[in-house]
Design an enzyme around this catalytic site. Structure first.
Site, mmCIF file in Angstrom:
data_model
loop_
_atom_site.group_PDB
_atom_site.id
_atom_site.type_symbol
_atom_site.label_atom_id
_atom_site.label_comp_id
_atom_site.label_asym_id
_atom_site.label_seq_id
_atom_site.Cartn_x
_atom_site.Cartn_y
_atom_site.Cartn_z
ATOM 1 N N TYR A 51 0.709 -1.011 -0.116
ATOM 2 C CA TYR A 51 0.002 0.031 0.028
ATOM 3 C C TYR A 51 0.855 1.398 0.043
ATOM 4 O O TYR A 51 0.301 2.492 -0.650
ATOM 5 C CB TYR A 51 -0.882 -0.100 1.356
ATOM 6 C CG TYR A 51 -2.276 -0.680 1.209
ATOM 7 C CD1 TYR A 51 -2.362 -2.049 0.630
ATOM 8 C CD2 TYR A 51 -3.629 -0.173 1.300
ATOM 9 C CE1 TYR A 51 -3.420 -2.810 0.538
ATOM 10 C CE2 TYR A 51 -4.625 -0.522 1.098
ATOM 11 C CZ TYR A 51 -4.735 -2.192 1.063
ATOM 12 O OH TYR A 51 -6.007 -2.749 0.551
ATOM 13 N N ASP A 83 -6.367 -7.028 3.973
ATOM 14 C CA ASP A 83 -7.617 -6.617 3.347
ATOM 15 C C ASP A 83 -8.700 -7.550 2.784
ATOM 16 O O ASP A 83 -9.623 -7.629 3.010
ATOM 17 C CB ASP A 83 -6.987 -5.511 2.498
ATOM 18 C CG ASP A 83 -8.062 -4.879 1.434
ATOM 19 O OD1 ASP A 83 -9.100 -4.476 2.230
ATOM 20 O OD2 ASP A 83 -8.043 -4.578 0.280
ATOM 21 N N ASP A 111 -12.553 -9.426 4.258
ATOM 22 C CA ASP A 111 -13.898 -9.396 3.577
ATOM 23 C C ASP A 111 -14.386 -10.496 3.544
ATOM 24 O O ASP A 111 -15.307 -10.756 3.826
ATOM 25 C CB ASP A 111 -13.643 -8.690 2.039
ATOM 26 C CG ASP A 111 -14.087 -7.110 2.110
ATOM 27 O OD1 ASP A 111 -13.678 -6.454 3.228
ATOM 28 O OD2 ASP A 111 -14.507 -6.862 1.079
ATOM 29 N N LYS A 113 3.266 -15.442 1.867
ATOM 30 C CA LYS A 113 3.399 -16.081 0.965
ATOM 31 C C LYS A 113 5.271 -16.132 0.961
ATOM 32 O O LYS A 113 5.839 -15.637 0.110
ATOM 33 C CB LYS A 113 3.080 -15.505 -0.192
ATOM 34 C CG LYS A 113 1.567 -15.466 -0.826
ATOM 35 C CD LYS A 113 1.340 -16.942 -1.093
ATOM 36 C CE LYS A 113 1.477 -17.000 -2.628
ATOM 37 N NZ LYS A 113 1.108 -18.447 -3.154
ATOM 38 N N ASP A 115 -2.720 -18.127 0.363
ATOM 39 C CA ASP A 115 -3.775 -18.742 -0.396
ATOM 40 C C ASP A 115 -4.378 -19.912 0.256
ATOM 41 O O ASP A 115 -5.549 -20.011 0.271
ATOM 42 C CB ASP A 115 -3.033 -18.919 -1.880
ATOM 43 C CG ASP A 115 -1.673 -19.847 -1.466
ATOM 44 O OD1 ASP A 115 -1.376 -20.082 -0.480
ATOM 45 O OD2 ASP A 115 -1.498 -20.466 -2.885
#
Ligand code: NAD
Ligand code: IPM
Ligand code: MN
Length: 350
Positions: free
Chosen positions: A136, A244, A248, A187, A220
């Site tokens: 970000y 983020d 959700d 990751k 993942d």
């Protein structure tokens, strides 16, 4: 001194924040509450989504409750003046690096999720999202024209030891007061930042938190496990972008995105930033049907984490549960209540 600064923002932001304000005035009438322009509406009025005055007011308050920002109206605004850019500047300006996003399934909503009841019933997952670093904010970032035609876009994912360690510490400390387990998602199989993340978390765990159960999980796989068997998790710590996305997904386990609050915290003694994790919901803005519970529960977190009133937070949390128990539902939860009526339902329980 302002106790609670409201930044209602855009779209459904003002609609849901108004209900949190009613609740705040009812449960803690002595709180001093102020409001300031922020987001698209601030850009329209002042030419910037986050004015110096609003940032100064945020830093001087005990807690800040943000609504939501952004929307189609500002899609062509200069990139650094977009409402979302204002939100990123607010987060870094307040230095709130640890974002607590609790996905809790209230018992009466166990049937409201798109997942089977038995998978979500009793769910209490805390996602700790790193909030002021990562892709970000990493430099360089740009889009350039290529000599042979076409363009090239660059974002940079960057983390330092100190940034990883301070957010991991928050996760371990939280876990100790809960079910004592931390799942760290990255990751490390493909990203250098993921590798450093795993090393720093492992090292901190060994040095200071060996009593807490720690598991490393690739992000993942974490996304898959969140919808396969979410109750295996207690605290999940992860970077800004993965946090983020995973939050959700986790929100839907609770019945609706409109249920998930958040608390963004910096070092102790500095104000927290409280915000529903949902956006300005342009598709329903102005219709008066948005679910205000994520905003009301964000205020609940402010009572707990910044305003030193855990007893009132407990009371408010119970009132939300009781309203849901009696069947209060906005359309996102399969009901017919308006935003104001959901506010009424919570107030009635208080
Ligand atoms: P969104 O979260 O605004 O909406 C996604 C879906 O969830 C929509 O169908 C919406 O109607 C529904 N929804 C969201 N909140 C709800 C609520 N309280 N009650 C009922 N339904 C609700 O995400 P989006 O549509 O991808 O983004 C819209 C705008 O909001 C974009 O400009 C985005 O950048 C911005 N955004 C802002 C924030 C924030 O201010 N914190 C967060 C996310 C997105
Ligand atoms: C969130 C939002 C923000 C984010 C946007 C609006 C900047 O999606 O708070 O989850 O990506 O952090
Ligand atoms: Mn988001």
């Amino acid at each position: 001194m302002t106790d609670l600064l409201l930044l209602p923002g855009d779209g459904i932001g003002p609609e849901v924040t108004a209900q949190a304000r009613r609740v705040a005035e009812a449960i803690a009438p002595d709180l001093s509450i102020a409001e300031a322009p922020f987001g698209g509406i601030s850009f329209d009025q002042l030419g910037t989504p986050l004015s110096d005055d609003t940032l100064a007011a945020a830093k001087a308050a005990k807690a800040v409750l943000m609504g939501a920002v952004g929307g189609p109206k500002w899609k062509d605004a200069p990139r650094d003046k977009r409402p979302e850019a204002g939100l990123l500047s607010l987060r870094t300006g307040m230095a709130v690096f640890a974002n607590l996003r609790p996905a809790i399934c209230f018992q009466p909503l166990a049937n409201a999720s798109s997942l089977k009841r038995e998978l979500v019933e009793g769910l209490d997952l805390m996602i700790v999202r790193e909030l002021t670093g990562g892709v970000y904010f990493g430099q360089p970032r740009f889009i350039e024209d290529l000599p042979g035609g076409g363009r090239r876009a660059v974002d940079t994912q960057v983390y330092t030891t100190a940034e990883i360690e301070r957010v991991a510490r928050v996760a371990f400390d939280l876990a100790r007061g809960r079910r004592n387990k931390v799942s760290s998602a990255e990751k490390s199989n493909v990203m250098e930042t993921g590798l450093l993340w795993r090393e720093v978390v492992t090292d901190l765990h060994k040095r200071e938190y060996a009593d807490v159960e720690l598991e490393h999980i690739l992000a993942d796989n974490a996304a898959m496990q969140i919808v396969k068997n979410p109750k295996q998790f207690d605290v999940m710590v992860t970077d800004n972008l993965f946090g983020d996305i995973l939050s959700d997904a986790a929100a839907q386990l609770t019945g609706s995105l409109g249920m998930l609050p958040s608390a963004a915290l910096g070092v102790p003694g500095t104000p927290g930033l409280y915000e529903p994790i949902h956006g300005s919901a342009p598709d329903i803005a102005g219709k008066g049907v948005a679910n205000p519970l994520a905003s009301i529960l964000s205020f609940e977190m402010a009572l707990r984490w910044s305003l030193g009133r855990a007893h009132l937070a407990d009371k408010l949390y119970a009132a939300v549960g009781a309203a849901l128990e009696k069947g209060a539902r906005t359309p996102d939860l399969g009901g017919k209540l308006t935003t104001v009526e959901m506010g009424d339902a919570v107030l009635a329980e208080l």
